[in-house]
Design a protein around this motif. Structure first.
Motif, PDB file in Angstrom:
ATOM      1  N   MET A 135      90.252 -71.192  68.911  1.00  0.00           N
ATOM      2  CA  MET A 135      91.234 -70.308  68.284  1.00  0.00           C
ATOM      3  C   MET A 135      92.278 -71.178  67.594  1.00  0.00           C
ATOM      4  N   VAL A 136      92.542 -70.869  66.344  1.00  0.00           N
ATOM      5  CA  VAL A 136      93.615 -71.524  65.601  1.00  0.00           C
ATOM      6  C   VAL A 136      94.634 -70.452  65.228  1.00  0.00           C
ATOM      7  N   THR A 137      95.907 -70.798  65.328  1.00  0.00           N
ATOM      8  CA  THR A 137      96.975 -69.867  64.969  1.00  0.00           C
ATOM      9  C   THR A 137      97.811 -70.482  63.857  1.00  0.00           C
ATOM     10  N   ARG A 141     101.167 -70.059  61.534  1.00  0.00           N
ATOM     11  CA  ARG A 141     102.488 -69.413  61.494  1.00  0.00           C
ATOM     12  C   ARG A 141     103.159 -69.815  60.191  1.00  0.00           C
ATOM     13  N   TRP A 182      93.804 -64.891  53.675  1.00  0.00           N
ATOM     14  CA  TRP A 182      93.429 -66.205  54.187  1.00  0.00           C
ATOM     15  C   TRP A 182      91.958 -66.444  53.875  1.00  0.00           C
ATOM     16  N   VAL A 238     102.015 -64.370  61.734  1.00  0.00           N
ATOM     17  CA  VAL A 238     101.267 -65.117  62.740  1.00  0.00           C
ATOM     18  C   VAL A 238      99.835 -64.621  62.635  1.00  0.00           C
ATOM     19  N   PHE A 239      98.935 -65.513  62.240  1.00  0.00           N
ATOM     20  CA  PHE A 239      97.540 -65.152  62.020  1.00  0.00           C
ATOM     21  C   PHE A 239      96.664 -66.048  62.888  1.00  0.00           C
ATOM     22  N   SER A 240      95.904 -65.446  63.793  1.00  0.00           N
ATOM     23  CA  SER A 240      94.993 -66.192  64.665  1.00  0.00           C
ATOM     24  C   SER A 240      93.556 -65.890  64.285  1.00  0.00           C
ATOM     25  N   TYR A 241      92.710 -66.932  64.377  1.00  0.00           N
ATOM     26  CA  TYR A 241      91.307 -66.774  64.000  1.00  0.00           C
ATOM     27  C   TYR A 241      90.459 -67.680  64.886  1.00  0.00           C
ATOM     28  N   ALA A 242      89.335 -67.163  65.371  1.00  0.00           N
ATOM     29  CA  ALA A 242      88.521 -67.915  66.321  1.00  0.00           C
ATOM     30  C   ALA A 242      87.108 -68.214  65.837  1.00  0.00           C
TER      31      ALA A 242
END
Length: 76
Positions: free
Chosen positions: A1-3, A5, A22, A42-46
């Motif tokens: 997981m990368v976040t 900001r 993104w 804040v965008f998280s993607y795994a």
């Protein structure tokens, strides 16, 4: 997981009226959202593939004007 900001703004419209997309040069579009009223995101993607990616964040306003920022991110 990368976040990720970030903060974005536009002097002509409320920040939460902006659209942020993104993308990865390897995996294509990975998400889109609008910032909060202060311009924060804040965008998280795994699900990035194992690779070195150029991640782009493109911000667009209501008339289609855009601004893009990029970074390199490696998934090993």
């Amino acid at each position: 997981m990368v976040t990720f900001r970030v903060e974005v703004d536009d002097p002509d419209i409320p920040n939460n009226d902006l659209m942020v997309v993104w993308t990865s040069d390897k995996d294509g579009e990975i998400g889109s959202l609008s910032p909060n009223s202060q311009g924060g995101i804040v965008f998280s993607y795994a699900d990035l593939s194992v690779n070195t990616h150029t991640i782009s964040m493109q911000v667009a306003d209501e008339v289609g004007a855009t601004c893009t920022s990029t970074m390199t991110y490696t998934v090993g």
